[in-house]
Scaffold this motif. Sequence first.
Motif, PDB file in Angstrom:
ATOM      1  N   GLN A  17      36.181  16.946 -27.885  1.00 32.60           N
ATOM      2  CA  GLN A  17      37.555  16.643 -27.498  1.00 32.60           C
ATOM      3  C   GLN A  17      37.648  16.165 -26.052  1.00 32.60           C
ATOM      4  O   GLN A  17      38.667  15.632 -25.645  1.00 32.60           O
ATOM      5  N   THR A  63      33.748  15.169 -39.165  1.00 35.85           N
ATOM      6  CA  THR A  63      33.916  15.630 -37.789  1.00 35.85           C
ATOM      7  C   THR A  63      35.361  15.592 -37.328  1.00 35.85           C
ATOM      8  O   THR A  63      35.900  16.582 -36.840  1.00 35.85           O
ATOM      9  N   ILE A  64      36.011  14.458 -37.484  1.00 35.51           N
ATOM     10  CA  ILE A  64      37.311  14.233 -36.868  1.00 35.51           C
ATOM     11  C   ILE A  64      38.364  15.250 -37.303  1.00 35.51           C
ATOM     12  O   ILE A  64      39.222  15.633 -36.510  1.00 35.51           O
ATOM     13  N   GLU A  65      38.283  15.715 -38.534  1.00 38.71           N
ATOM     14  CA  GLU A  65      39.295  16.659 -39.018  1.00 38.71           C
ATOM     15  C   GLU A  65      39.193  18.025 -38.351  1.00 38.71           C
ATOM     16  O   GLU A  65      40.101  18.837 -38.451  1.00 38.71           O
ATOM     17  N   LEU A  93      38.806  18.320 -35.032  1.00 41.51           N
ATOM     18  CA  LEU A  93      39.223  18.143 -33.641  1.00 41.51           C
ATOM     19  C   LEU A  93      40.741  18.142 -33.549  1.00 41.51           C
ATOM     20  O   LEU A  93      41.398  17.302 -34.163  1.00 41.51           O
ATOM     21  N   ASN A 105      42.434  17.420 -30.879  1.00 41.41           N
ATOM     22  CA  ASN A 105      42.733  16.175 -30.182  1.00 41.41           C
ATOM     23  C   ASN A 105      41.510  15.270 -30.333  1.00 41.41           C
ATOM     24  O   ASN A 105      40.491  15.495 -29.712  1.00 41.41           O
ATOM     25  N   TYR A 106      41.632  14.263 -31.154  1.00 41.54           N
ATOM     26  CA  TYR A 106      40.488  13.399 -31.459  1.00 41.54           C
ATOM     27  C   TYR A 106      40.519  12.068 -30.712  1.00 41.54           C
ATOM     28  O   TYR A 106      39.654  11.228 -30.929  1.00 41.54           O
ATOM     29  N   TYR A 159      37.310  11.335 -28.679  1.00 41.75           N
ATOM     30  CA  TYR A 159      36.236  11.036 -29.631  1.00 41.75           C
ATOM     31  C   TYR A 159      36.331   9.588 -30.105  1.00 41.75           C
ATOM     32  O   TYR A 159      35.346   8.851 -30.076  1.00 41.75           O
TER      33      TYR A 159
END
Length: 126
Positions: free
Chosen positions: A82, A98-100, A102, A104-105, A108
């Motif tokens: 993040q 991965t993104i799910e 975070l 705050n993505y 990234y």
Amino acid sequence: MVERVSPEMFPRATAGHEARYALAAGFLRPGDVVVDAACGIGYGALILDGHADVTYYGVDRDNSIIAVEAHQRRTFIEADLQSWQPSFEFDVAVGFETIEHLENYQVYLEWVRRARRYIIISVPIV
């Protein structure tokens, strides 16, 4: 929610991640620099850097669980995705499921877009 492949699971089936890494490895060229976001225990390195003569960077929030032997072309970085930004150029960015995870993505996504050739990511569909 924590979803992490543990050393006890390896080399058993690990939610299809091996297939994703094998697919990503097919895009690599000798000499590429690869960043693997949320690398977990690091087993993706065995597939990615074993496929071609590449430099591998695995990034995860906890490096204490790395279960892959050290190698001159492998570097594991302990960092929060993040806020972490790579300080080096890279050719391919890999990030599976991965993104799910975070909250705050945006950071990234900013650095992933810096990949010189490919961004190979997957997200859950359910």
